[in-house]
Enzyme design. Sequence first.
Site, PDB file in Angstrom:
ATOM      1  CG  PHE A 124      -0.515   0.532   2.423  1.00 16.01           C
ATOM      2  CD1 PHE A 124      -0.651   1.948   2.663  1.00 16.01           C
ATOM      3  CD2 PHE A 124       0.273  -0.297   3.466  1.00 16.01           C
ATOM      4  CE1 PHE A 124       0.067   2.285   4.152  1.00 16.01           C
ATOM      5  CE2 PHE A 124       0.936   0.087   4.496  1.00 16.01           C
ATOM      6  CZ  PHE A 124       0.667   1.617   4.794  1.00 16.01           C
ATOM      7  CE  LYS A 125       3.687   1.574   4.832  1.00 13.02           C
ATOM      8  NZ  LYS A 125       4.965   1.262   5.521  1.00 13.02           N
TER       9      LYS A 125
END
Length: 475
Positions: free
Chosen positions: A112-113
């Site tokens: 998700f980063k």
Amino acid sequence: MQFISTRGGTEPKDYCEVLLEGLAADGGLVVPEYLPEVSAETFESWRALSYPELATEVIGLFATDIPRDELARMCASAYDASRFPNRAIVPLRDIGAGMTLVGLSEGPTLAFKDMAMQFLGEAIEYALGREDRVLNVLGATSGDTGSAAEHALHGRDRVSVFMLSPQGRMSPFQRAQMYSLLDDNIHNIAIEGVFDDCQHLVKQLSEDLEFKNEFNLGAVNSINFGRISAQIVYYVWAWLRASDGVDAADRADFKVSFAVPSGNFGNILSGFYASKLGVPVERLVLASNENNVLDEFFRTGWYRPRSAANTLATSSPSMDVSKASNLERFVFELVGRDPARVAEAWRELAAQGAIDFTVEQLRFADEFRIVSGTSTHADRLATIHEVAEREGVLIDPHTADGVHVAADFVEEGVPMLVLETAKPEKFAATMAEALGRELEPSAEHQELLDAPQRVLNMPNDEDALRLFIAEHALS
């Protein structure tokens, strides 16, 4: 829009300035002078936008010093098909038991980063070009932030990256994603210790203003507000998609809950800010692993970070965090945006090792709608297995923590949106334990695992880190 410090000791700055600054000069974190509110009519006008178009609108609430056409270009580049092959960018998928998976791991590092880092790479390059300067990024990672940052910044002429990671605390896939980048502007440094030791070194050097200014140090971990602003986008997107089938007259009041696996508190903080913008949030569900300092905080009002020796190595390693740096931004809101109270609280933390917010604790669930829970190794194994058997969907260990904790807060008529943390192949050993079989890596992923790696092992030594940066920093 101007930005101030949670501790009140700096002059207001604009978005591009804080992009390059990282930690505020007074040791606090930068926050918006105010949190904008978005009308129901505006949300509705955003419904038909693509993800890059929505990102332009949401980030544009904060990045008012960037011309709109430039911001649109950055967002289009950040979320291009070459980086996010799934054209939904953030797909939503029903996983049963009243839960929907918010797919945040479609980017280049399968975590998700990427959702924030791909934008931040574009924005930092723009800001540096505007000021004709360079930046030496100093960061700490427990697993996914480092690879996302390096994949967003490698090969860029004006940026050098010094990324600290804890020796032996990341999965082989996470290490391969970082250490196999051989660009001259990427410096991987494995610190003898845990993530909190890495984070402490970053803070020590960032608070030394003379050193920070001499070597143009900045940060791209979640203390950088650019990342927070980009993460708000997918909360808005997820609510818009979840409410697509609701009658238009009822959409403004259609509430959802978000379950968020949490380590450094940046992701769920973005959800908190999204709720302040006007996204109808019933609950924000914070999921901790065995390092459950944040769960204790939201259940009791006591914030008690653990020592490095007492920070456990778990099977959801990206959440092996005891000192959640972004909590200070939440505390700023909790105490009525009073910087003197925040500064006092962090002095109390330094002196006593804990902060007492029991007086304010009732506001967590009642006003801020934040609840929490803890997931263990056994819980995540069982959850991975259950979701795979029931739905044929594989979720990674961190996402499994979110699903496990979310189960206690599912309500009839309120979609529970579980934020995906990473693709399961990043944690092959734990997945094999949960499923009773090995995950077969794709040819591309096996090639990554077999690629040459470059990393410098370093003791937990501030002087050694200073010397290395001084010798290798861009100037």
